[in-house]
Design a protein around this motif. Sequence first.
Motif, PDB file in Angstrom:
ATOM      1  N   TRP A 166      81.392  35.456   3.615  1.00  0.00           N
ATOM      2  CA  TRP A 166      81.902  34.430   4.518  1.00  0.00           C
ATOM      3  C   TRP A 166      83.410  34.271   4.371  1.00  0.00           C
ATOM      4  N   THR A 167      84.080  35.180   3.643  1.00  0.00           N
ATOM      5  CA  THR A 167      85.514  35.007   3.392  1.00  0.00           C
ATOM      6  C   THR A 167      86.380  35.406   4.588  1.00  0.00           C
ATOM      7  N   ASP A 168      85.854  36.212   5.480  1.00  0.00           N
ATOM      8  CA  ASP A 168      86.612  36.646   6.656  1.00  0.00           C
ATOM      9  C   ASP A 168      86.855  35.446   7.579  1.00  0.00           C
ATOM     10  N   PRO A 169      88.102  35.145   7.894  1.00  0.00           N
ATOM     11  CA  PRO A 169      88.385  34.007   8.786  1.00  0.00           C
ATOM     12  C   PRO A 169      87.642  34.079  10.118  1.00  0.00           C
ATOM     13  N   HIS A 221      84.670  31.841  10.117  1.00  0.00           N
ATOM     14  CA  HIS A 221      84.835  30.399   9.948  1.00  0.00           C
ATOM     15  C   HIS A 221      84.563  29.637  11.239  1.00  0.00           C
ATOM     16  N   ARG A 245      85.592  25.179   8.377  1.00  0.00           N
ATOM     17  CA  ARG A 245      86.458  26.145   9.066  1.00  0.00           C
ATOM     18  C   ARG A 245      87.807  26.288   8.371  1.00  0.00           C
ATOM     19  N   ASP A 246      88.062  25.422   7.400  1.00  0.00           N
ATOM     20  CA  ASP A 246      89.281  25.515   6.603  1.00  0.00           C
ATOM     21  C   ASP A 246      89.138  26.678   5.629  1.00  0.00           C
ATOM     22  N   SER A 247      90.171  27.504   5.501  1.00  0.00           N
ATOM     23  CA  SER A 247      90.089  28.711   4.676  1.00  0.00           C
ATOM     24  C   SER A 247      89.863  28.404   3.193  1.00  0.00           C
ATOM     25  N   ARG A 248      90.199  27.186   2.747  1.00  0.00           N
ATOM     26  CA  ARG A 248      90.034  26.840   1.337  1.00  0.00           C
ATOM     27  C   ARG A 248      88.646  26.325   1.008  1.00  0.00           C
ATOM     28  N   GLN A 263      86.236  28.876  -0.930  1.00  0.00           N
ATOM     29  CA  GLN A 263      86.687  29.191  -2.282  1.00  0.00           C
ATOM     30  C   GLN A 263      86.525  27.988  -3.205  1.00  0.00           C
ATOM     31  N   GLN A 307      84.008  38.700  -1.654  1.00  0.00           N
ATOM     32  CA  GLN A 307      85.028  39.390  -0.878  1.00  0.00           C
ATOM     33  C   GLN A 307      84.933  40.902  -1.047  1.00  0.00           C
TER      34      GLN A 307
END
Length: 275
Positions: A76-79, A82, A91-94, A97, A122
Amino acid sequence: MTPGQWLVELQRRLGHSIFPADYIVVDVETTGRVFYGANGSYTPVKHGYHDLITQIGHCIVRGNEVRHKAGVVLDWTDPATHVLHEFEPMRDSRWLQDQLDFLERVFVEKGRTYQVPFSKMQAEGHDPVETLSGYYDIFTDARETGLKFVGHNAWGFDAKMIRYHFRHYLGKDFVWKSDELIDTGMLEKAIQDADNENISLPWSTENLKTWSRRIANSPRAGIRWNLDQHVVTKYNLVERFNLNMDDAHDAGFDCYLTHLLLETLRETEEKTGVV
């Protein structure tokens, strides 16, 4: 009533066997911050997000023997993924993680191995929509070929997580039938209360699903049924099957543990004695 006698009576009251020769074990690992409660409640709106499946596993058994097992990490790390989420905070990239880093710290503090840190997701993860779609096909094929489903705490957690992900990310639904999903967690929980027949055995109005849910919602002091912290020790699985428990909480490995538990309970029923 011995555990073996209890298992015989359980099946008599249900009207069918809970020990198929052919079945598929399922398990998911998740971001694990919003949990289904004991009563099955799940309120992602309150938190502004829901848990994501980080790994999904299966173990296909035919003739009581494992034919194939695997655990697949979802990336799910690929933007690009999101925007698929239902809730804005996810939907926030942080967000992802932060969830995984928190779980990794919790596992380290407990001296255990966290199987899906952000770096592994990743590096080794697969497209989540393609993976979910593949598992939808696997489960559909399993049903069509007559396989039963098995999971540990499956009615209370895994089945709900999988159904939500199929519905939201694929636009498809998968509803387990009332007698096709065997929950070894509820078997292990109830078998410890075998002498309390009014609680541990199905009522006349119950099927496997409704019985499992009632057992899940029946707290009993001193009863434990955790897969890696209770079942493995109680049934001597490490010594009997040369297991490496550093692999616990990997979806594929936990499917294998669940298979070993079901087969151990089968042996108990066949001997109608105590493990």
